[in-house]
Write a protein that holds these residues in place. Structure first.
Motif, PDB file in Angstrom:
ATOM      1  N   GLU A  26      24.287  29.719 -17.673  1.00 54.49           N
ATOM      2  CA  GLU A  26      25.357  30.317 -18.483  1.00 54.49           C
ATOM      3  C   GLU A  26      26.506  29.340 -18.713  1.00 54.49           C
ATOM      4  O   GLU A  26      27.330  29.553 -19.595  1.00 54.49           O
ATOM      5  N   TYR A  27      26.572  28.269 -17.922  1.00 55.97           N
ATOM      6  CA  TYR A  27      27.690  27.332 -18.037  1.00 55.97           C
ATOM      7  C   TYR A  27      27.304  26.051 -18.776  1.00 55.97           C
ATOM      8  O   TYR A  27      28.119  25.148 -18.934  1.00 55.97           O
ATOM      9  N   LEU A  28      26.062  25.983 -19.246  1.00 58.07           N
ATOM     10  CA  LEU A  28      25.619  24.782 -19.978  1.00 58.07           C
ATOM     11  C   LEU A  28      26.284  24.732 -21.354  1.00 58.07           C
ATOM     12  O   LEU A  28      26.608  25.759 -21.930  1.00 58.07           O
ATOM     13  N   PRO A  29      26.491  23.533 -21.892  1.00 54.64           N
ATOM     14  CA  PRO A  29      27.135  23.411 -23.199  1.00 54.64           C
ATOM     15  C   PRO A  29      26.299  24.031 -24.314  1.00 54.64           C
ATOM     16  O   PRO A  29      25.078  23.884 -24.323  1.00 54.64           O
ATOM     17  N   LEU A  30      26.953  24.722 -25.214  1.00 54.79           N
ATOM     18  CA  LEU A  30      26.285  25.287 -26.400  1.00 54.79           C
ATOM     19  C   LEU A  30      27.343  25.489 -27.478  1.00 54.79           C
ATOM     20  O   LEU A  30      28.445  25.974 -27.187  1.00 54.79           O
ATOM     21  N   ASN A  31      27.000  25.142 -28.722  1.00 50.46           N
ATOM     22  CA  ASN A  31      27.924  25.238 -29.862  1.00 50.46           C
ATOM     23  C   ASN A  31      29.251  24.543 -29.514  1.00 50.46           C
ATOM     24  O   ASN A  31      29.236  23.424 -29.031  1.00 50.46           O
ATOM     25  N   ASN A  32      30.383  25.253 -29.690  1.00 53.34           N
ATOM     26  CA  ASN A  32      31.661  24.590 -29.381  1.00 53.34           C
ATOM     27  C   ASN A  32      32.160  24.913 -27.973  1.00 53.34           C
ATOM     28  O   ASN A  32      33.312  24.637 -27.638  1.00 53.34           O
ATOM     29  N   THR A  34      30.252  26.973 -24.283  1.00 46.65           N
ATOM     30  CA  THR A  34      29.123  27.062 -23.354  1.00 46.65           C
ATOM     31  C   THR A  34      28.250  28.252 -23.748  1.00 46.65           C
ATOM     32  O   THR A  34      28.586  29.000 -24.664  1.00 46.65           O
ATOM     33  N   VAL A  35      27.140  28.423 -23.032  1.00 49.61           N
ATOM     34  CA  VAL A  35      26.275  29.585 -23.242  1.00 49.61           C
ATOM     35  C   VAL A  35      27.110  30.864 -23.069  1.00 49.61           C
ATOM     36  O   VAL A  35      27.072  31.770 -23.897  1.00 49.61           O
ATOM     37  N   LEU A  36      27.917  30.910 -22.011  1.00 47.91           N
ATOM     38  CA  LEU A  36      28.740  32.084 -21.708  1.00 47.91           C
ATOM     39  C   LEU A  36      29.782  32.358 -22.788  1.00 47.91           C
ATOM     40  O   LEU A  36      29.948  33.502 -23.235  1.00 47.91           O
ATOM     41  N   ASP A 119      22.837  40.295 -20.866  1.00 47.97           N
ATOM     42  CA  ASP A 119      22.516  39.148 -20.007  1.00 47.97           C
ATOM     43  C   ASP A 119      23.325  37.932 -20.448  1.00 47.97           C
ATOM     44  O   ASP A 119      23.278  37.549 -21.622  1.00 47.97           O
ATOM     45  N   GLY A 120      23.987  37.297 -19.496  1.00 46.55           N
ATOM     46  CA  GLY A 120      24.785  36.107 -19.815  1.00 46.55           C
ATOM     47  C   GLY A 120      23.948  34.956 -20.349  1.00 46.55           C
ATOM     48  O   GLY A 120      24.463  34.053 -21.006  1.00 46.55           O
ATOM     49  N   ALA A 121      22.651  34.969 -20.094  1.00 44.49           N
ATOM     50  CA  ALA A 121      21.789  33.862 -20.527  1.00 44.49           C
ATOM     51  C   ALA A 121      21.089  34.156 -21.852  1.00 44.49           C
ATOM     52  O   ALA A 121      20.098  33.527 -22.189  1.00 44.49           O
ATOM     53  N   ARG A 122      21.619  35.138 -22.620  1.00 45.01           N
ATOM     54  CA  ARG A 122      21.057  35.420 -23.957  1.00 45.01           C
ATOM     55  C   ARG A 122      22.114  35.141 -25.018  1.00 45.01           C
ATOM     56  O   ARG A 122      22.761  36.063 -25.528  1.00 45.01           O
ATOM     57  N   PRO A 123      22.300  33.870 -25.386  1.00 40.01           N
ATOM     58  CA  PRO A 123      23.387  33.536 -26.292  1.00 40.01           C
ATOM     59  C   PRO A 123      22.985  33.516 -27.772  1.00 40.01           C
ATOM     60  O   PRO A 123      23.822  33.266 -28.631  1.00 40.01           O
TER      61      PRO A 123
END
Ligand code: MG
Length: 403
Positions: A26-32, A34-36, A119-123
């Protein structure tokens, strides 16, 4: 903003061991951000959420806040709309984590009209899906998005055989957000906690205690849960980009154990019923020993004997899954990933084929990798030599590591 108050619970209390135990997915980088933060932003763009509870691991507030407030667009929506954001410590299970967040809303007398649990891991869901979830939750009291499973579904008994062929048209794979009338789901979770019962998801808790039905609407195929780091598109990209400079190493492992009576036959962590089993200091799982040696060899870390000397009584009858897991964690720490692992077993009896999938899954689970990275096959000794006489099992394992 809707006249009804809608709260969001983001469940992110897990430890993400499949990511190698480094950064929580959930803390990995995604878009601008993180996933979260991407999850939160997608929900807030519906302009209907007033309260957020993020369920996080014990003592994890600092990392959680850092990951959550990484996106400036999200931060401005939160301050402009005075969204209340709360970080709640989770429990031992997903269900107890959800309960803690519901209890926060309930006991703080925030008591929203409806709550969406995600789920926090469904971004990768869309704001459109969020809007549908809210619409159907208000209309029916409870709703869940679902998709048709890609593969044909079977019900399997614990020994690994099919017991029921499920009708594909009646089967759906449910996703999140799962939406409920707040007081209903809060009461249901309280009851489940009192009964000390664990259920697969919140719709089951709701079904069991409220006796009301959940409306199922079309989910999105993109709304997948991140399980492996490759599931994040920009990481896939990064992986292929950096492949030019990637380092690869192969490893080979071999093991041989006598087969004797009054011992269990352990193959890749699975007990296979047979009149004999491997003799050995540990549980004698030759497959796991050969794999351990292959991985340690490829990464130049040593061998199974240097890690777990058989003169040490600590390892008497040891579970070889634990030995493999310990060694593999050491290999991971050096930055290695498993590309694939291929194993050959030499065994006269019993027939191995029907256990193959189960054994592959057991090894994959021990290494925290997907099943498709592992293959295993068995050969007989054609009644020749020690293998052919049924006196021993021999195993060769070959692996490829990269970093
Ligand atoms: Mg051995």
């Amino acid at each position: 903003m809707n006249s009804k108050s809608i709260a969001l619970i983001i469940v992110a209390a897990g430890s993400s061991t499949r990511m190698g135990g480094q950064t929580k997915k959930e803390y990995l980088p995604l878009n601008n951000g993180t996933v979260l933060s991407t999850v939160a932003l997608t929900f807030l763009k519906s302009n209907q959420i007033s309260n957020i509870a993020v369920v996080i691991p014990h003592n994890g507030i600092k990392e959680a806040e850092e990951a959550f407030y990484k996106d400036s667009e999200l931060n401005s929506i939160i301050s402009n709309n005075q969204i209340s954001v709360n970080f709640i410590e989770g429990g031992q299970t997903r269900q107890s984590s959800v309960y803690n967040a519901l209890d926060f809303f309930g006991s703080k007398s925030i008591k929203p009209d409806y709550v969406l649990i995600h789920d926090g891991a469904r971004p990768f869901l869309s704001t459109e899906l969020v809007n549908k979830s809210i619409k159907y939750t208000i209309q029916y009291g409870a709703s869940v998005p679902a998709v048709n499973p890609v593969d044909t579904q079977k019900e399997i008994e614990s020994s690994g055989f099919i017991t029921r062929h499920l009708l594909r048209k009646n089967i759906k794979a449910v996703q999140t957000p799962q939406g409920f009338t707040f007081t209903d789901i809060y009461e249901c979770h309280k009851q489940a906690k009192l009964d000390n019962q664990e259920y697969t998801d919140d719709t089951e808790v709701y079904d069991r205690y409220s006796k009301k039905q959940t409306f199922v609407f079309d989910g999105e195929s993109e709304n997948k849960k991140i399980t492996y780091i490759e599931d994040i598109p920009q990481n896939t990209h990064k992986t292929s980009e950096s492949r030019k400079n990637k380092m690869f190493r192969t490893g080979i492992g071999y093991d041989k154990h006598r087969l004797v009576e009054n011992r269990k036959l352990m193959i890749g962590g699975i007990h296979i019923p047979y009149e004999k089993g491997e003799d050995g200091h540990s549980d004698g799982d030759a497959v796991l020993h050969a794999i351990t040696d292959a991985l340690l060899g490829a990464s130049h870390k040593g061998d199974i004997g240097s890690y777990f000397p058989d003169t040490d009584s600590k390892y008497k009858d040891a579970d070889s899954k634990q030995l493999l897991s310990y060694a593999w964690n050491d290999v991971i720490k050096d930055g290695w990933n498993l590309e694939n692992l291929d194993v050959v077993i030499l065994l006269e009896k019993p027939k191995f084929l029907s256990y193959r999938e189960q054994v592959i899954h057991s090894i994959a689970k021990t290494l925290n990798v997907s099943d498709d990275k592992i293959f295993i096959k068995a050969k007989t000794g054609e009644k020749l030599g020690d293998v052919g006489n049924g006196n021993c099992i021999e195993v060769f394992a070959n692996c490829l590591l990269s970093k």
